[in-house]
Design a protein around this motif. Structure first.
Motif, PDB file in Angstrom:
ATOM      1  N   ASN A  38       0.812  -1.216   0.000  1.00 29.00           N
ATOM      2  CA  ASN A  38       0.000   0.000   0.000  1.00 29.00           C
ATOM      3  C   ASN A  38       0.843   1.262   0.000  1.00 29.00           C
ATOM      4  O   ASN A  38       0.482   2.265  -0.617  1.00 29.00           O
ATOM      5  CB  ASN A  38      -0.938  -0.009   1.204  1.00 29.00           C
ATOM      6  CG  ASN A  38      -2.057  -1.009   1.024  1.00 29.00           C
ATOM      7  OD1 ASN A  38      -2.844  -0.894   0.090  1.00 29.00           O
ATOM      8  ND2 ASN A  38      -2.128  -1.997   1.902  1.00 29.00           N
ATOM      9  N   ALA A  39       1.980   1.205   0.682  1.00 27.12           N
ATOM     10  CA  ALA A  39       2.847   2.383   0.710  1.00 27.12           C
ATOM     11  C   ALA A  39       3.353   2.680  -0.704  1.00 27.12           C
ATOM     12  O   ALA A  39       3.338   3.827  -1.162  1.00 27.12           O
ATOM     13  CB  ALA A  39       4.017   2.155   1.660  1.00 27.12           C
ATOM     14  N   LEU A  40       3.763   1.623  -1.390  1.00 20.09           N
ATOM     15  CA  LEU A  40       4.212   1.809  -2.771  1.00 20.09           C
ATOM     16  C   LEU A  40       3.097   2.418  -3.623  1.00 20.09           C
ATOM     17  O   LEU A  40       3.328   3.324  -4.422  1.00 20.09           O
ATOM     18  CB  LEU A  40       4.653   0.470  -3.362  1.00 20.09           C
ATOM     19  CG  LEU A  40       5.071   0.471  -4.831  1.00 20.09           C
ATOM     20  CD1 LEU A  40       6.254   1.412  -5.048  1.00 20.09           C
ATOM     21  CD2 LEU A  40       5.411  -0.942  -5.306  1.00 20.09           C
ATOM     22  N   ALA A  82      -3.483   3.808   6.125  1.00 20.34           N
ATOM     23  CA  ALA A  82      -2.340   4.473   6.765  1.00 20.34           C
ATOM     24  C   ALA A  82      -1.069   4.269   5.943  1.00 20.34           C
ATOM     25  O   ALA A  82      -0.254   5.188   5.791  1.00 20.34           O
ATOM     26  CB  ALA A  82      -2.144   3.933   8.180  1.00 20.34           C
ATOM     27  N   ASP A  83      -0.919   3.079   5.374  1.00 23.84           N
ATOM     28  CA  ASP A  83       0.259   2.821   4.543  1.00 23.84           C
ATOM     29  C   ASP A  83       0.213   3.639   3.262  1.00 23.84           C
ATOM     30  O   ASP A  83       1.228   4.134   2.788  1.00 23.84           O
ATOM     31  CB  ASP A  83       0.348   1.328   4.199  1.00 23.84           C
ATOM     32  CG  ASP A  83       0.819   0.500   5.382  1.00 23.84           C
ATOM     33  OD1 ASP A  83       1.549   1.056   6.225  1.00 23.84           O
ATOM     34  OD2 ASP A  83       0.446  -0.682   5.465  1.00 23.84           O
ATOM     35  N   ARG A  84      -0.983   3.749   2.713  1.00 25.45           N
ATOM     36  CA  ARG A  84      -1.109   4.538   1.485  1.00 25.45           C
ATOM     37  C   ARG A  84      -0.722   5.991   1.779  1.00 25.45           C
ATOM     38  O   ARG A  84      -0.065   6.657   0.988  1.00 25.45           O
ATOM     39  CB  ARG A  84      -2.543   4.448   0.949  1.00 25.45           C
ATOM     40  CG  ARG A  84      -2.905   3.017   0.601  1.00 25.45           C
ATOM     41  CD  ARG A  84      -4.346   2.801   0.185  1.00 25.45           C
ATOM     42  NE  ARG A  84      -4.596   1.342   0.123  1.00 25.45           N
ATOM     43  CZ  ARG A  84      -5.767   0.773  -0.104  1.00 25.45           C
ATOM     44  NH1 ARG A  84      -6.845   1.520  -0.326  1.00 25.45           N
ATOM     45  NH2 ARG A  84      -5.885  -0.542  -0.142  1.00 25.45           N
ATOM     46  N   TYR A  85      -1.140   6.445   2.917  1.00 26.33           N
ATOM     47  CA  TYR A  85      -0.822   7.800   3.354  1.00 26.33           C
ATOM     48  C   TYR A  85       0.681   7.975   3.525  1.00 26.33           C
ATOM     49  O   TYR A  85       1.257   8.998   3.136  1.00 26.33           O
ATOM     50  CB  TYR A  85      -1.563   8.069   4.663  1.00 26.33           C
ATOM     51  CG  TYR A  85      -1.264   9.407   5.282  1.00 26.33           C
ATOM     52  CD1 TYR A  85      -1.492  10.592   4.583  1.00 26.33           C
ATOM     53  CD2 TYR A  85      -0.756   9.500   6.575  1.00 26.33           C
ATOM     54  CE1 TYR A  85      -1.221  11.824   5.150  1.00 26.33           C
ATOM     55  CE2 TYR A  85      -0.483  10.721   7.157  1.00 26.33           C
ATOM     56  CZ  TYR A  85      -0.710  11.877   6.433  1.00 26.33           C
ATOM     57  OH  TYR A  85      -0.442  13.099   6.998  1.00 26.33           O
ATOM     58  N   ARG A  86       1.313   6.950   4.056  1.00 27.99           N
ATOM     59  CA  ARG A  86       2.752   7.009   4.241  1.00 27.99           C
ATOM     60  C   ARG A  86       3.458   7.149   2.886  1.00 27.99           C
ATOM     61  O   ARG A  86       4.399   7.943   2.725  1.00 27.99           O
ATOM     62  CB  ARG A  86       3.225   5.738   4.954  1.00 27.99           C
ATOM     63  CG  ARG A  86       4.604   5.799   5.523  1.00 27.99           C
ATOM     64  CD  ARG A  86       4.748   4.871   6.725  1.00 27.99           C
ATOM     65  NE  ARG A  86       4.294   3.518   6.452  1.00 27.99           N
ATOM     66  CZ  ARG A  86       4.986   2.620   5.743  1.00 27.99           C
ATOM     67  NH1 ARG A  86       6.166   2.964   5.228  1.00 27.99           N
ATOM     68  NH2 ARG A  86       4.520   1.413   5.543  1.00 27.99           N
ATOM     69  N   GLY A  87       2.975   6.403   1.895  1.00 26.27           N
ATOM     70  CA  GLY A  87       3.563   6.485   0.563  1.00 26.27           C
ATOM     71  C   GLY A  87       3.408   7.875  -0.034  1.00 26.27           C
ATOM     72  O   GLY A  87       4.318   8.393  -0.702  1.00 26.27           O
ATOM     73  N   TYR A  88       2.273   8.459   0.214  1.00 31.06           N
ATOM     74  CA  TYR A  88       2.015   9.838  -0.219  1.00 31.06           C
ATOM     75  C   TYR A  88       3.059  10.779   0.378  1.00 31.06           C
ATOM     76  O   TYR A  88       3.698  11.579  -0.330  1.00 31.06           O
ATOM     77  CB  TYR A  88       0.593  10.212   0.214  1.00 31.06           C
ATOM     78  CG  TYR A  88       0.275  11.669   0.397  1.00 31.06           C
ATOM     79  CD1 TYR A  88      -0.103  12.462  -0.692  1.00 31.06           C
ATOM     80  CD2 TYR A  88       0.279  12.253   1.675  1.00 31.06           C
ATOM     81  CE1 TYR A  88      -0.440  13.795  -0.512  1.00 31.06           C
ATOM     82  CE2 TYR A  88      -0.064  13.574   1.862  1.00 31.06           C
ATOM     83  CZ  TYR A  88      -0.420  14.348   0.766  1.00 31.06           C
ATOM     84  OH  TYR A  88      -0.755  15.657   0.951  1.00 31.06           O
ATOM     85  N   SER A 141       4.325 -15.095   4.078  1.00 32.80           N
ATOM     86  CA  SER A 141       3.442 -14.027   3.631  1.00 32.80           C
ATOM     87  C   SER A 141       3.992 -13.364   2.371  1.00 32.80           C
ATOM     88  O   SER A 141       5.178 -13.443   2.081  1.00 32.80           O
ATOM     89  CB  SER A 141       3.282 -12.997   4.739  1.00 32.80           C
ATOM     90  OG  SER A 141       2.671 -13.600   5.855  1.00 32.80           O
ATOM     91  N   ARG A 142       3.110 -12.725   1.643  1.00 27.17           N
ATOM     92  CA  ARG A 142       3.505 -12.075   0.396  1.00 27.17           C
ATOM     93  C   ARG A 142       2.980 -10.649   0.333  1.00 27.17           C
ATOM     94  O   ARG A 142       1.902 -10.349   0.848  1.00 27.17           O
ATOM     95  CB  ARG A 142       2.922 -12.827  -0.819  1.00 27.17           C
ATOM     96  CG  ARG A 142       3.362 -14.248  -0.952  1.00 27.17           C
ATOM     97  CD  ARG A 142       4.807 -14.363  -1.393  1.00 27.17           C
ATOM     98  NE  ARG A 142       5.268 -15.738  -1.191  1.00 27.17           N
ATOM     99  CZ  ARG A 142       5.161 -16.696  -2.106  1.00 27.17           C
ATOM    100  NH1 ARG A 142       4.661 -16.417  -3.278  1.00 27.17           N
ATOM    101  NH2 ARG A 142       5.570 -17.919  -1.836  1.00 27.17           N
ATOM    102  N   LEU A 143       3.732  -9.837  -0.371  1.00 22.47           N
ATOM    103  CA  LEU A 143       3.302  -8.470  -0.636  1.00 22.47           C
ATOM    104  C   LEU A 143       3.225  -8.326  -2.150  1.00 22.47           C
ATOM    105  O   LEU A 143       4.187  -8.635  -2.855  1.00 22.47           O
ATOM    106  CB  LEU A 143       4.340  -7.490  -0.066  1.00 22.47           C
ATOM    107  CG  LEU A 143       3.842  -6.181   0.517  1.00 22.47           C
ATOM    108  CD1 LEU A 143       2.721  -6.417   1.502  1.00 22.47           C
ATOM    109  CD2 LEU A 143       4.985  -5.436   1.176  1.00 22.47           C
ATOM    110  N   LEU A 144       2.089  -7.897  -2.661  1.00 21.36           N
ATOM    111  CA  LEU A 144       1.918  -7.788  -4.105  1.00 21.36           C
ATOM    112  C   LEU A 144       2.139  -6.353  -4.550  1.00 21.36           C
ATOM    113  O   LEU A 144       1.709  -5.411  -3.878  1.00 21.36           O
ATOM    114  CB  LEU A 144       0.516  -8.238  -4.508  1.00 21.36           C
ATOM    115  CG  LEU A 144       0.145  -9.661  -4.104  1.00 21.36           C
ATOM    116  CD1 LEU A 144      -1.281  -9.977  -4.542  1.00 21.36           C
ATOM    117  CD2 LEU A 144       1.119 -10.649  -4.711  1.00 21.36           C
ATOM    118  N   GLU A 145       2.762  -6.199  -5.704  1.00 20.64           N
ATOM    119  CA  GLU A 145       3.015  -4.849  -6.210  1.00 20.64           C
ATOM    120  C   GLU A 145       1.779  -4.284  -6.888  1.00 20.64           C
ATOM    121  O   GLU A 145       1.255  -4.884  -7.807  1.00 20.64           O
ATOM    122  CB  GLU A 145       4.162  -4.878  -7.221  1.00 20.64           C
ATOM    123  CG  GLU A 145       5.497  -4.759  -6.567  1.00 20.64           C
ATOM    124  CD  GLU A 145       6.568  -4.301  -7.551  1.00 20.64           C
ATOM    125  OE1 GLU A 145       6.217  -3.726  -8.601  1.00 20.64           O
ATOM    126  OE2 GLU A 145       7.748  -4.522  -7.256  1.00 20.64           O
TER     127      GLU A 145
END
Lengths: 341, 341
Positions: free
Chosen positions: A171-173, A204-210, A326-330
């Motif tokens: 989400n940060a990405l 919150a992660d999306r916000y961090r990426g912003y 666990s996995r993180l998808l781009e």
DNA sequence: CAATGGCTTGCATACGTATTCACGCTGGCG
DNA sequence: CGCCAGCGTGAATACGTATGCAAGCCATTG
């Protein structure tokens, strides 16, 4: 035809062999003579025989079934389902079909003690949990589930349980990509809609990426331009309204979800403000409606197909081999019209 | 806790009674002494006991599970699911939950011999079939299903099978409502997009309703204004393009589905034609995107929530009492912006 | 000729629950 | 005091499949 269903004994009698042999023949066991096997299988077809999955499950201990538990904020039948989760449901269903597994789907009231129902009751070999973070991950019964040795995967940010695995978007990405794109278009006063969501910690992660993207551009985020919103259209409209009412300057919006973005966009259009001319907008999720609205919404796509496949594949491997991570998808930026490119 | 799951025997031992008594107590049988019952239930809770549904099903012969079979034109994992069916999936899931039934969801390749898999294999007590008409109803295995004495309901137009029941919208009424509304707005040259669909026979009824409304207004439908389309955006765009290319006069479109309407609307907007100023549009289904596009789409709503409930309720009554009849649901015109009201 | 081993098959059993049948106990009534 | 009714419980079994174990058969080998 209210006749009794055919059993393996019926086939055995007709083929002149024992029930054991029938069972083995139908499962393509190498133990049985190829001729016998062919004969048994022919008779099975002729009688329209189907293995009784209930009895088979009881005997073998597995069900070849996964259960999808959907957590919704408002589980009353009246409310529509979040379109993003609905697409996930579709892709998970297809992924299960591909593995010849069946899928049980069920809605969960977050307050309820759902923990035990599926694996415990021997209805499914594994569980897929889907819902906005807090409603699921903060639930005390999730801890019990984690302790129980059940097989499960959860959609969302990484959690630290000993058992169970997480699959989620980076989400940060995503937030970073959205913001950087707007910066490249020359926007400088970029607001963020979706801070402090109680519903969705992934925001919150999306916000961090912003924030990261702004920092990279040597810009300071104006605290007034970072406002609260939940994933509903109304909430998006309210958020942008508060910005306008406060008389703030801004030329772009990064929204934590498409629903927020669409709500905000419609509000701006109602006020006669041009999108993307005056204000550019980027959403998050790429729900179906994102492509349909005018101007079509630029957004950060969470690849629903890949997400569903990943959830199912990992869960099956977890069941079989017991070991997975666990996995993180781009996520991927989908450029349409609303960002003014 | 990789320990064995607790069984009714474990409870029996701990409570000092027999397994029979445990089984009866947990099912609230009046045969067992209230005190014993309470004691047994307390111990069951304490041990986190859950009845093994697999064993229970084997014994009782029913599964408390329904199966939803989704028929899609393009069952490859890549293609998105028709949004209308996706909503139905959601509402059916909720309706099942309300009855404390589980739901198995599965996609079906129309070419496949799907007939036997669920009821035959003792996986579900009943079947719900969902898909555009021809893909399901014309299938030879549907006849076998109908003959088999299985319990099933199908979404779509009424069929004449001895067993099994149909639930569908009154499509003719829907087409009529859409067209009459446009006539009331003063539109006179109303085209219909979605004739001769091979995919969806329900479109034919919608088309009939369109004709009825014109006839009622003493208008003659111009054959050139009645064009072929399937339920995809592209197809809607192509259909309206063919009208424009032919240089035909028209001031409104009745579309056989929302996807067609949205495709047509975007095409017109790309050509600089004002919707609804120059051309008014009405769709059919009321998918989520209908409310989100600009202008918001006026459409004929199929009440997905009621449809799902009706399907599930009728199926359950069919299973229990064996006697039920098909239903036709009334659609409703949802007036938004695209019709120029 | 006996022993060994591979290839097939059948017998018996376990999975966990729900239910039929039989039985024991208690209390009331004749 | 004996019999019967009725309540509560337990023993036994069936649901349909999959599989461990044992055994039969035939051919090969020492």
């Amino acid at each position: 035809m209210a006749e009794r269903k055919a059993t393996s004994f019926d086939i055995a009698a007709k083929a002149g062999v024992s029930q054991s042999t029938v069972s083995r023949a139908l499962r393509d066991s190498p133990l049985v003579n190829p001729e016998t096997r062919a004969r048994v299988q022919a008779i099975a077809r002729e009688l329209n025989y189907q293995v009784d999955r209930t009895a088979s499950s009881l005997r073998t201990g597995n069900t070849r079934t996964l259960a999808l538990l959907l957590f919704e904020d408002a589980p009353e039948a009246a409310s529509p389902i979040n379109p993003f989760f609905l697409s996930m449901l579709g892709s998970i269903t297809k992924a299960c079909s591909a593995h010849d597994y069946d899928l049980l789907v069920s809605f969960q009231h977050p307050e309820e003690d759902w923990y035990a129902r599926y694996e415990e009751a021997h209805r499914a070999d594994g569980l897929i949990l889907l819902g906005y973070g807090d409603y699921v991950s903060a639930h005390p019964t999730l801890q019990r589930l984690a302790d129980s040795g059940a097989h499960w995967v959860i959609w969302g940010p990484r959690l630290n349980f000993e058992h169970g695995i997480c699959v989620g978007s980076d989400n940060a990405l995503g937030g970073y990509l959205a913001t950087r794109h707007l910066l490249k278009q020359g926007r400088r006063n970029i607001a963020f809609l979706g801070c402090n969501s109680e519903q969705a910690p992934e925001f919150a992660d999306r916000y961090r990426g912003y924030g990261d993207a702004l920092k990279e551009a040597k810009l300071v985020a104006d605290p007034d331009l970072q406002v609260y919103a939940e994933s509903f259209e109304d909430s998006g409209a309210n958020a942008v309204a508060s910005l306008l009412d406060a008389g703030l300057e801004f030329d772009a919006l990064v929204c934590a979800s498409d629903l927020i973005a669409i709500g905000a966009m419609h509000y701006l259009q109602d006020k006669g403000i041009d999108v993307p001319g005056e204000i550019a907008i980027v959403g998050f999720d790429d729900i179906q409606a994102a492509a349909y609205c005018s101007p079509a919404l630029t957004t950060v796509r969470q690849d629903v197909k890949r997400a569903g496949e990943t959830l199912v594949n990992l869960l099956l491997e977890l069941i079989e081999s017991g070991d997975e991570t666990s996995r993180l998808l781009e996520p991927e930026l989908i450029v349409r019209e609303s960002c003014g490119s």
